[in-house]
Enzyme design. Structure first.
Site, PDB file in Angstrom:
ATOM      1  N   PRO A  13     -18.536 139.516  16.477  1.00  0.00           N
ATOM      2  CA  PRO A  13     -18.876 138.098  16.618  1.00  0.00           C
ATOM      3  C   PRO A  13     -20.155 137.822  15.825  1.00  0.00           C
ATOM      4  O   PRO A  13     -21.130 138.561  15.964  1.00  0.00           O
ATOM      5  CB  PRO A  13     -19.111 137.934  18.124  1.00  0.00           C
ATOM      6  CG  PRO A  13     -19.416 139.304  18.634  1.00  0.00           C
ATOM      7  CD  PRO A  13     -18.743 140.278  17.713  1.00  0.00           C
ATOM      8  N   ALA A  15     -22.504 134.468  14.892  1.00  0.00           N
ATOM      9  CA  ALA A  15     -22.761 133.025  14.914  1.00  0.00           C
ATOM     10  C   ALA A  15     -22.972 132.537  13.482  1.00  0.00           C
ATOM     11  O   ALA A  15     -23.708 133.152  12.715  1.00  0.00           O
ATOM     12  CB  ALA A  15     -23.999 132.751  15.764  1.00  0.00           C
ATOM     13  N   GLN A  67     -16.522 134.996  23.275  1.00  0.00           N
ATOM     14  CA  GLN A  67     -17.768 135.575  23.774  1.00  0.00           C
ATOM     15  C   GLN A  67     -18.665 134.489  24.351  1.00  0.00           C
ATOM     16  O   GLN A  67     -18.903 133.465  23.708  1.00  0.00           O
ATOM     17  CB  GLN A  67     -18.535 136.285  22.656  1.00  0.00           C
ATOM     18  CG  GLN A  67     -19.751 137.011  23.227  1.00  0.00           C
ATOM     19  CD  GLN A  67     -20.683 137.565  22.170  1.00  0.00           C
ATOM     20  OE1 GLN A  67     -21.273 136.818  21.409  1.00  0.00           O
ATOM     21  NE2 GLN A  67     -20.822 138.878  22.130  1.00  0.00           N
ATOM     22  N   CYS A  98     -27.876 139.757  22.114  1.00  0.00           N
ATOM     23  CA  CYS A  98     -28.568 138.816  21.222  1.00  0.00           C
ATOM     24  C   CYS A  98     -30.091 138.931  21.387  1.00  0.00           C
ATOM     25  O   CYS A  98     -30.611 138.797  22.497  1.00  0.00           O
ATOM     26  CB  CYS A  98     -28.113 137.381  21.514  1.00  0.00           C
ATOM     27  SG  CYS A  98     -28.846 136.205  20.377  1.00  0.00           S
ATOM     28  N   LYS A 138     -20.686 143.178  25.275  1.00  0.00           N
ATOM     29  CA  LYS A 138     -21.241 143.701  24.016  1.00  0.00           C
ATOM     30  C   LYS A 138     -22.742 143.862  24.221  1.00  0.00           C
ATOM     31  O   LYS A 138     -23.415 142.899  24.600  1.00  0.00           O
ATOM     32  CB  LYS A 138     -20.944 142.746  22.869  1.00  0.00           C
ATOM     33  CG  LYS A 138     -21.481 143.242  21.526  1.00  0.00           C
ATOM     34  CD  LYS A 138     -20.858 142.470  20.381  1.00  0.00           C
ATOM     35  CE  LYS A 138     -21.412 142.855  19.029  1.00  0.00           C
ATOM     36  NZ  LYS A 138     -22.762 142.346  18.783  1.00  0.00           N
ATOM     37  N   ASN A 197     -20.451 149.972  16.938  1.00  0.00           N
ATOM     38  CA  ASN A 197     -20.880 148.900  16.033  1.00  0.00           C
ATOM     39  C   ASN A 197     -22.280 149.180  15.492  1.00  0.00           C
ATOM     40  O   ASN A 197     -23.095 149.804  16.151  1.00  0.00           O
ATOM     41  CB  ASN A 197     -20.849 147.558  16.813  1.00  0.00           C
ATOM     42  CG  ASN A 197     -21.502 146.410  16.052  1.00  0.00           C
ATOM     43  OD1 ASN A 197     -22.493 145.824  16.510  1.00  0.00           O
ATOM     44  ND2 ASN A 197     -20.969 146.074  14.888  1.00  0.00           N
ATOM     45  N   GLY A 198     -22.520 148.687  14.288  1.00  0.00           N
ATOM     46  CA  GLY A 198     -23.843 148.780  13.672  1.00  0.00           C
ATOM     47  C   GLY A 198     -23.775 149.458  12.314  1.00  0.00           C
ATOM     48  O   GLY A 198     -23.545 150.670  12.229  1.00  0.00           O
ATOM     49  N   GLY A 220     -19.374 143.913  11.193  1.00  0.00           N
ATOM     50  CA  GLY A 220     -19.938 142.573  11.056  1.00  0.00           C
ATOM     51  C   GLY A 220     -20.336 142.300   9.621  1.00  0.00           C
ATOM     52  O   GLY A 220     -19.519 141.867   8.807  1.00  0.00           O
ATOM     53  N   ARG A 221     -21.597 142.592   9.297  1.00  0.00           N
ATOM     54  CA  ARG A 221     -22.139 142.174   8.006  1.00  0.00           C
ATOM     55  C   ARG A 221     -21.385 142.737   6.811  1.00  0.00           C
ATOM     56  O   ARG A 221     -21.317 142.091   5.771  1.00  0.00           O
ATOM     57  CB  ARG A 221     -23.627 142.535   7.939  1.00  0.00           C
ATOM     58  CG  ARG A 221     -24.471 141.618   8.827  1.00  0.00           C
ATOM     59  CD  ARG A 221     -25.850 142.157   9.039  1.00  0.00           C
ATOM     60  NE  ARG A 221     -25.811 143.447   9.728  1.00  0.00           N
ATOM     61  CZ  ARG A 221     -26.852 144.225   9.903  1.00  0.00           C
ATOM     62  NH1 ARG A 221     -28.024 143.875   9.419  1.00  0.00           N
ATOM     63  NH2 ARG A 221     -26.728 145.369  10.550  1.00  0.00           N
TER      64      ARG A 221
HETATM   65  C1  LIG Z   1     -25.543 136.209  11.264  1.00  0.00           C
HETATM   66  C2  LIG Z   1     -25.255 137.039  12.470  1.00  0.00           C
HETATM   67  C3  LIG Z   1     -24.821 136.425  13.633  1.00  0.00           C
HETATM   68  C4  LIG Z   1     -24.542 137.186  14.774  1.00  0.00           C
HETATM   69  N1  LIG Z   1     -24.072 136.560  15.887  1.00  0.00           N
HETATM   70  C5  LIG Z   1     -23.693 137.302  16.964  1.00  0.00           C
HETATM   71  C6  LIG Z   1     -23.065 136.702  18.089  1.00  0.00           C
HETATM   72  O1  LIG Z   1     -22.824 135.491  18.126  1.00  0.00           O
HETATM   73  N2  LIG Z   1     -22.733 137.514  19.131  1.00  0.00           N
HETATM   74  C7  LIG Z   1     -22.968 138.870  19.121  1.00  0.00           C
HETATM   75  O2  LIG Z   1     -22.645 139.566  20.085  1.00  0.00           O
HETATM   76  N3  LIG Z   1     -23.546 139.455  18.067  1.00  0.00           N
HETATM   77  C8  LIG Z   1     -23.894 138.715  16.989  1.00  0.00           C
HETATM   78  N4  LIG Z   1     -24.410 139.333  15.887  1.00  0.00           N
HETATM   79  C9  LIG Z   1     -24.515 140.812  15.867  1.00  0.00           C
HETATM   80  C10 LIG Z   1     -23.240 141.434  15.290  1.00  0.00           C
HETATM   81  O3  LIG Z   1     -22.116 141.159  16.104  1.00  0.00           O
HETATM   82  C11 LIG Z   1     -23.387 142.959  15.144  1.00  0.00           C
HETATM   83  O4  LIG Z   1     -23.604 143.513  16.410  1.00  0.00           O
HETATM   84  C12 LIG Z   1     -24.558 143.346  14.242  1.00  0.00           C
HETATM   85  O5  LIG Z   1     -24.599 142.541  13.087  1.00  0.00           O
HETATM   86  C13 LIG Z   1     -24.444 144.820  13.817  1.00  0.00           C
HETATM   87  O6  LIG Z   1     -23.218 145.088  13.191  1.00  0.00           O
HETATM   88  P1  LIG Z   1     -23.061 145.105  11.587  1.00  0.00           P
HETATM   89  O7  LIG Z   1     -24.104 146.033  11.054  1.00  0.00           O
HETATM   90  O8  LIG Z   1     -21.667 145.577  11.339  1.00  0.00           O
HETATM   91  O9  LIG Z   1     -23.307 143.703  11.102  1.00  0.00           O
HETATM   92  C14 LIG Z   1     -24.719 138.590  14.748  1.00  0.00           C
HETATM   93  C15 LIG Z   1     -25.156 139.203  13.577  1.00  0.00           C
HETATM   94  C16 LIG Z   1     -25.420 138.462  12.447  1.00  0.00           C
HETATM   95  C17 LIG Z   1     -25.868 139.166  11.202  1.00  0.00           C
END
Ligand SMILES: Cc1cc2nc3c(=O)[nH]c(=O)nc-3n(C[C@H](O)[C@H](O)[C@H](O)COP(=O)(O)O)c2cc1C
Length: 305
Positions: A13, A15, A67, A98, A138, A197-198, A220-221
């Site tokens: 997820p 935002a 979520q 968050c 999460k 995740n991460g 995610g990213r």
């Molecule tokens: C722009 C942005 C918005 C995010 N919004 C949410 C969110 O709404 N809910 C959530 O649980 N995590 C949110 N995250 C965290 C991601 O879900 C994820 O846990 C985090 O980016 C690490 O994973 P990644 O390295 O694959 O990006 C957000 C991350 C980013 C970069």
């Protein structure tokens, strides 16, 4: 509904990014599970048009999880009762990760990691009132320190069907190394499935699979600007430049359908990501930042990619 024996790939997820059009695109490339952007339980109870629109899903999203964030049991209960009215939602996920100060000030998101009793009561409240197939959480490894085992056990005891773990503390925000060993610790402490995740990407995917022994992997990213990563991880091959271009145009069309004219501005951030690493990207970004008209945007996408 979620077959953890297949080690599914999950879109994180995000935002501002993992909205309905983006989820449509990642589903085309084989993401197995998609989750909405975080939705505040307060906003949900208020039932504003904008919030209700955020609940919508694509037909391809099955299963689909929404979520929610919050810290007040009564409001969380009301939010769950509202979500129960939408049959197309298959599961409810509670945000306990968050790190944004606006959310923490309300004792929500990662602030719940400082009060595991409250976290448990919230999960229990969702479990008790939800008519959905799954309730999940999460979370990060901890607020300041790492205590992934304690958090995972609290979620399990409160009735969570599975958890997703971002391998950082809240204090680390998005920097510092993701600690995959800590995910393994949580995995070994509970029976419910764990989604790792991460920082997962094409280069470290195999290593993360080995070091976490997780049941699923959340990206995610690494999917922003590269939604085809799900295909690449599953098939270990890349997709063509032509297909990428077709996809970027499709994504923009989907944005227009969902947001109307507002999509032109909203799509800029995606184009910034899609163009990263390509020649003349800086000039392209400067150009599209000025564009207001859909047809001119389409022409620029066609010419650049
Ligand atoms: C722009 C942005 C918005 C995010 N919004 C949410 C969110 O709404 N809910 C959530 O649980 N995590 C949110 N995250 C965290 C991601 O879900 C994820 O846990 C985090 O980016 C690490 O994973 P990644 O390295 O694959 O990006 C957000 C991350 C980013 C970069």
């Amino acid at each position: 509904m979620i077959d953890f024996s297949q080690k599914p790939l999950v879109l994180a997820p995000m935002a501002g990014f993992s909205d309905l059009p983006f989820r449509d695109v990642v589903k085309k490339f084989g993401a197995d599970l998609t989750i909405s952007e975080m939705i505040s339980s307060n906003a949900l109870v208020f039932e504003s048009k904008k919030t209700l629109k955020m609940l919508q899903k694509n037909e391809s999203e099955a299963p689909y999880i929404v979520q929610i964030a919050g810290s007040n049991e009564e409001i969380i209960k009301k939010a769950v009762l509202i979500l129960n009215e939408f049959d197309f939602i298959d599961g409810i996920d509670l945000n306990c990760g968050c790190p944004v100060s606006k959310v923490i000030k309300q004792n929500a998101g990662s602030a719940l990691l400082n009060d595991l009793d409250l976290l448990k009561r919230l999960v229990d409240t969702i479990k008790k009132h939800s008519k959905k197939r799954t309730v999940s959480v999460k979370f990060r490894l901890g607020f300041k320190d790492k205590y992934p085992k304690l958090i995972a056990r609290a979620c399990e005891e409160a009735g969570a069907d599975f958890v997703s773990i971002h391998a950082r503390t809240a204090k680390q925000l998005y920097s510092g190394k993701a600690d995959y060993e800590a995910i393994l610790e949580a995995k070994e402490a509970v029976k419910i499935p764990i989604i790792a995740n991460g920082d997962i990407n094409k280069d470290n995917f195999k290593e993360v699979q080995k070091s976490t022994k997780a049941d699923a992997f959340m990206i995610g990213r690494a999917s922003v600007g590269k939604p085809w990563i799900f295909y690449e991880l599953k098939h270990e091959k890349s997709i063509s430049k032509e297909l990428k271009k077709e996809l970027i145009l499709y994504h923009f069309e989907a944005m227009l359908k969902h947001y109307g004219k507002e999509a032109v501005k909203l799509f800029r951030k995606h184009l910034h990501e899609y163009s990263k690493t390509l020649a003349n990207a800086a000039l392209f970004r400067a150009t599209i930042n000025q564009i207001e008209a859909e047809n001119i945007m389409i022409k620029n996408i066609e010419d650049f990619f």
